[in-house]
Write a protein that holds these residues in place. Sequence first.
Motif, short mmCIF file in Angstrom:
data_model
loop_
_atom_site.label_atom_id
_atom_site.label_comp_id
_atom_site.label_asym_id
_atom_site.label_seq_id
_atom_site.Cartn_x
_atom_site.Cartn_y
_atom_site.Cartn_z
N ASP A 57 20.64 -41.47 8.69
CA ASP A 57 21.00 -40.89 7.39
C ASP A 57 22.49 -41.12 7.12
O ASP A 57 23.20 -41.71 7.95
N THR A 58 22.96 -40.66 5.97
CA THR A 58 24.37 -40.86 5.60
C THR A 58 25.32 -40.10 6.52
O THR A 58 26.46 -40.52 6.72
N SER A 59 24.85 -39.00 7.09
CA SER A 59 25.69 -38.23 8.01
C SER A 59 26.00 -39.06 9.26
O SER A 59 27.15 -39.12 9.71
N GLU A 60 24.99 -39.74 9.78
CA GLU A 60 25.24 -40.60 10.95
C GLU A 60 26.14 -41.76 10.56
O GLU A 60 27.03 -42.16 11.32
N ALA A 61 25.92 -42.33 9.37
CA ALA A 61 26.75 -43.44 8.91
C ALA A 61 28.22 -43.02 8.82
O ALA A 61 29.12 -43.77 9.21
N LYS A 62 28.47 -41.82 8.30
CA LYS A 62 29.84 -41.32 8.18
C LYS A 62 30.46 -41.14 9.56
O LYS A 62 31.61 -41.55 9.79
N ASN A 63 29.72 -40.54 10.48
CA ASN A 63 30.24 -40.34 11.83
C ASN A 63 30.53 -41.66 12.52
O ASN A 63 31.54 -41.80 13.23
N ALA A 64 29.67 -42.64 12.31
CA ALA A 64 29.87 -43.96 12.91
C ALA A 64 31.11 -44.64 12.33
O ALA A 64 31.88 -45.29 13.05
N ALA A 65 31.32 -44.48 11.03
CA ALA A 65 32.50 -45.08 10.38
C ALA A 65 33.79 -44.45 10.91
O ALA A 65 34.77 -45.15 11.20
N ILE A 66 33.80 -43.12 11.02
CA ILE A 66 35.00 -42.42 11.52
C ILE A 66 35.27 -42.81 12.97
O ILE A 66 36.43 -43.04 13.36
N ALA A 67 34.22 -42.90 13.78
CA ALA A 67 34.38 -43.28 15.18
C ALA A 67 34.99 -44.68 15.30
O ALA A 67 35.92 -44.91 16.09
N GLN A 68 34.50 -45.63 14.48
CA GLN A 68 35.03 -46.99 14.51
C GLN A 68 36.47 -47.01 14.02
O GLN A 68 37.33 -47.70 14.58
N TYR A 69 36.76 -46.26 12.98
CA TYR A 69 38.11 -46.18 12.42
C TYR A 69 39.09 -45.71 13.48
O TYR A 69 40.15 -46.31 13.69
N ASN A 70 38.76 -44.61 14.15
CA ASN A 70 39.65 -44.05 15.15
C ASN A 70 39.79 -44.95 16.37
O ASN A 70 40.87 -45.05 16.97
N SER A 71 38.70 -45.62 16.74
CA SER A 71 38.74 -46.52 17.88
C SER A 71 39.72 -47.67 17.64
O SER A 71 40.50 -48.04 18.51
#
Length: 348
Positions: A272-286
């Motif tokens: 869902d979009t919630s997982e997509a948002k979490n994945a985007a933030i994780a990649q951004y911070n990484s």
Amino acid sequence: MSDVRVANYKIMLNGSPLSPDFLAAIEAITVEDEVNLPAMFCIQISMADSDKGKWRGIDLKDIKPGDKITISMGIDATENLISGEITSLCANIGKHSILEIRGYDFLHKLRMGTRNKVFTKKKYSDIASEIAKEHGLTPTVDDTKTVYPYIFQNNQSNFEFLLNKAEYLNYEMYVEDKKFYFVKSRISKSPEIPDMTYGKEFDEINLELKVLSRGSEVLVRGWDVKEKKEIESTAKKGDESTKMGGKESGFELSSKAIEASPVAVWVENLIDTSEAKNAAIAQYNSLLDEFVTGEGKCWGDARLKAGKSVKLMGIDERFSGTYYIVSTIHNIDKTGYTTIFKVKRTGI
């Protein structure tokens, strides 16, 4: 007269102190740790008795793979650095014969073998707990929220499998003795180690600040098989977990100095979009984590461990501040006790 501070260490073999003869034979001890990797140790033992001028003849029956090792180091007082087990013995025979006893902490158990396995209706955190228990470890995990209909472990070791999930989530996994952790990146935590000042607590540091060429904005896209539609979400300025006390993040400075560097990532089986948002933030911070990187050296300090933060002071104003410790090498030999540490920072 100033106090004399002495490098010290303690080693326990299968829960018992080493014999005096064993201790007398030790020439060097090294402990290395790094975020998301098993920590390792190496104990070098002289196989010749220089005092008596004869072969020492260490009985290898008393030292074998699988034996439990605990190593503590320090200046005067000691602090535990690693608990693990011996995985290899290396005999270097020559003019100066050395036996190297090598091993890892208990995270290395997850690297044994490969598996094909399907997990149904599980979160990544559930799977991490399950795998830890399989290896006799006690799990502590941060809830990863998303429940997946199925997850396939395809001919991977448990370590490879969980490392892949940790990198996707910007999580970390490590052990402390037989406690297993699968948790959010600790980079945003406040420093746990007292301030270290150049010329006092450390005497050498090399730092690099570099323009970040990828990730000023991260767009994650995937396909919702059930709903037959595309899912997407974006992470950008304001979504970073921390600037580590700095005034601007690495992406802010990079975008001002050169230009923005957005990336798009395709993720299979988004829920869902919630997982997509979490994945985007994780990649951004990484990606942000690589803004300032460096390596320093100091007299031995057992408080310096991968996964902890420290404030480094007394250097250029832009560089002084909080740093996250990525890895360390602690070494005691005839020259004394030294610690080499690698660090990173997300803002200045």
